[in-house]
Motif scaffolding. Structure first.
Motif, PDB file in Angstrom:
ATOM      1  N   SER A 124      59.662  14.832  46.540  1.00  0.00           N
ATOM      2  CA  SER A 124      59.824  14.596  45.492  1.00  0.00           C
ATOM      3  C   SER A 124      60.911  15.418  44.596  1.00  0.00           C
ATOM      4  N   THR A 125      60.269  16.553  44.320  1.00  0.00           N
ATOM      5  CA  THR A 125      60.953  17.353  43.549  1.00  0.00           C
ATOM      6  C   THR A 125      62.829  17.176  44.062  1.00  0.00           C
ATOM      7  N   GLN A 126      63.200  17.682  45.493  1.00  0.00           N
ATOM      8  CA  GLN A 126      64.655  17.657  45.813  1.00  0.00           C
ATOM      9  C   GLN A 126      65.313  16.383  45.838  1.00  0.00           C
ATOM     10  N   ALA A 127      63.921  15.130  45.797  1.00  0.00           N
ATOM     11  CA  ALA A 127      64.687  13.906  46.087  1.00  0.00           C
ATOM     12  C   ALA A 127      65.231  13.302  44.826  1.00  0.00           C
ATOM     13  N   SER A 128      64.903  14.116  43.718  1.00  0.00           N
ATOM     14  CA  SER A 128      65.393  13.825  42.266  1.00  0.00           C
ATOM     15  C   SER A 128      66.431  14.624  41.646  1.00  0.00           C
ATOM     16  N   LEU A 129      66.425  15.983  42.252  1.00  0.00           N
ATOM     17  CA  LEU A 129      67.627  16.855  42.207  1.00  0.00           C
ATOM     18  C   LEU A 129      68.766  16.039  41.798  1.00  0.00           C
TER      19      LEU A 129
ATOM     20  N   LEU B 145      74.084  20.343  50.799  1.00  0.00           N
ATOM     21  CA  LEU B 145      75.095  19.476  50.676  1.00  0.00           C
ATOM     22  C   LEU B 145      75.039  17.961  49.915  1.00  0.00           C
ATOM     23  N   PHE B 146      73.713  17.447  50.578  1.00  0.00           N
ATOM     24  CA  PHE B 146      73.560  15.852  49.922  1.00  0.00           C
ATOM     25  C   PHE B 146      73.928  16.214  48.473  1.00  0.00           C
ATOM     26  N   THR B 147      73.139  16.871  47.813  1.00  0.00           N
ATOM     27  CA  THR B 147      73.153  17.642  46.637  1.00  0.00           C
ATOM     28  C   THR B 147      74.414  17.521  46.060  1.00  0.00           C
ATOM     29  N   VAL B 148      75.452  18.062  46.511  1.00  0.00           N
ATOM     30  CA  VAL B 148      76.754  18.648  46.027  1.00  0.00           C
ATOM     31  C   VAL B 148      77.396  17.347  46.123  1.00  0.00           C
ATOM     32  N   CYS B 149      77.872  16.788  47.592  1.00  0.00           N
ATOM     33  CA  CYS B 149      77.430  15.120  47.394  1.00  0.00           C
ATOM     34  C   CYS B 149      77.310  14.375  46.857  1.00  0.00           C
TER      35      CYS B 149
ATOM     36  N   LEU C 259      80.535   9.557  48.553  1.00  0.00           N
ATOM     37  CA  LEU C 259      79.395   8.355  49.752  1.00  0.00           C
ATOM     38  C   LEU C 259      79.402   8.661  50.772  1.00  0.00           C
ATOM     39  N   LEU C 260      80.810   8.839  51.424  1.00  0.00           N
ATOM     40  CA  LEU C 260      80.900   9.200  53.054  1.00  0.00           C
ATOM     41  C   LEU C 260      79.758  10.440  53.241  1.00  0.00           C
ATOM     42  N   GLY C 261      80.509  11.993  52.227  1.00  0.00           N
ATOM     43  CA  GLY C 261      79.649  13.013  52.585  1.00  0.00           C
ATOM     44  C   GLY C 261      78.251  13.422  52.054  1.00  0.00           C
ATOM     45  N   ALA C 262      77.395  12.032  51.508  1.00  0.00           N
ATOM     46  CA  ALA C 262      76.406  12.305  51.370  1.00  0.00           C
ATOM     47  C   ALA C 262      75.233  11.367  52.213  1.00  0.00           C
ATOM     48  N   SER C 263      76.482  10.376  53.256  1.00  0.00           N
ATOM     49  CA  SER C 263      76.085   9.857  53.753  1.00  0.00           C
ATOM     50  C   SER C 263      75.774  10.429  55.062  1.00  0.00           C
ATOM     51  N   PHE C 264      76.480  11.350  55.070  1.00  0.00           N
ATOM     52  CA  PHE C 264      76.026  12.237  56.224  1.00  0.00           C
ATOM     53  C   PHE C 264      75.818  13.463  56.271  1.00  0.00           C
ATOM     54  N   SER C 265      75.161  13.151  55.241  1.00  0.00           N
ATOM     55  CA  SER C 265      74.612  14.721  54.791  1.00  0.00           C
ATOM     56  C   SER C 265      72.710  14.397  54.408  1.00  0.00           C
ATOM     57  N   MET C 266      72.277  13.613  54.468  1.00  0.00           N
ATOM     58  CA  MET C 266      70.905  13.419  54.191  1.00  0.00           C
ATOM     59  C   MET C 266      70.494  14.734  54.808  1.00  0.00           C
TER      60      MET C 266
END
Length: 144
Positions: free
Chosen positions: A44-49, A101-105, A89-96
């Protein structure tokens, strides 16, 4: 007041509402974070960052976007915002599966787009309206 000015401000107001509504997809973070925890094994910590970083970055970018608007037309900032928003949005969707990478996108690139969209819709649109109507116009845009 001429009919052309009234028509222009109405069109600008409607366009700003549509752009603000479309950029609001990132505010359903509770659904995204639940999926990251359940489906991708994030804590949950990683998901909130990403959302925390998103909030800070978007807030700061509104300031820079406002300065940009003072020097250039809003259309240029909307174009930049759209590109950042789409790439983020595209970067986040491909880096879950990759937290960094998801945090940066999501937290930086998508937030840049959102901050610039806010700066490019509210300020310039409010300028089209008489002083006594500016409060309600800005309230409607922030609500969208």
């Amino acid at each position: 007041m001429s009919q052309q000015i009234k028509r222009n401000r109405t069109q600008t107001f409607i366009a700003a509402i549509v752009v603000s509504l479309l950029s609001g997809i990132n505010y359903v973070w509770s659904l995204t974070s639940a999926s990251l925890v359940a489906d991708h094994g994030w804590t949950s910590t990683q998901a909130s960052l990403p959302y925390s970083l998103f909030t800070v970055t978007a807030s700061v970018l509104v300031l820079f976007g406002g300065r940009f608007i003072d020097k250039r037309p809003p259309r240029q900032l909307v174009l930049i915002a759209g590109i950042c928003y789409a790439v983020g949005l595209l970067g986040a969707s491909f880096s879950m599966s990759n937290t960094g990478l998801f945090t940066v996108c999501y937290g930086v690139i998508l937030a840049c787009g959102t901050g610039c969209i806010t700066a490019s819709t509210v300020g310039p649109t409010v300028k089209w309206f008489p002083y006594r109507q500016r409060g309600i116009v800005s309230a409607v845009l922030y609500t969208a």
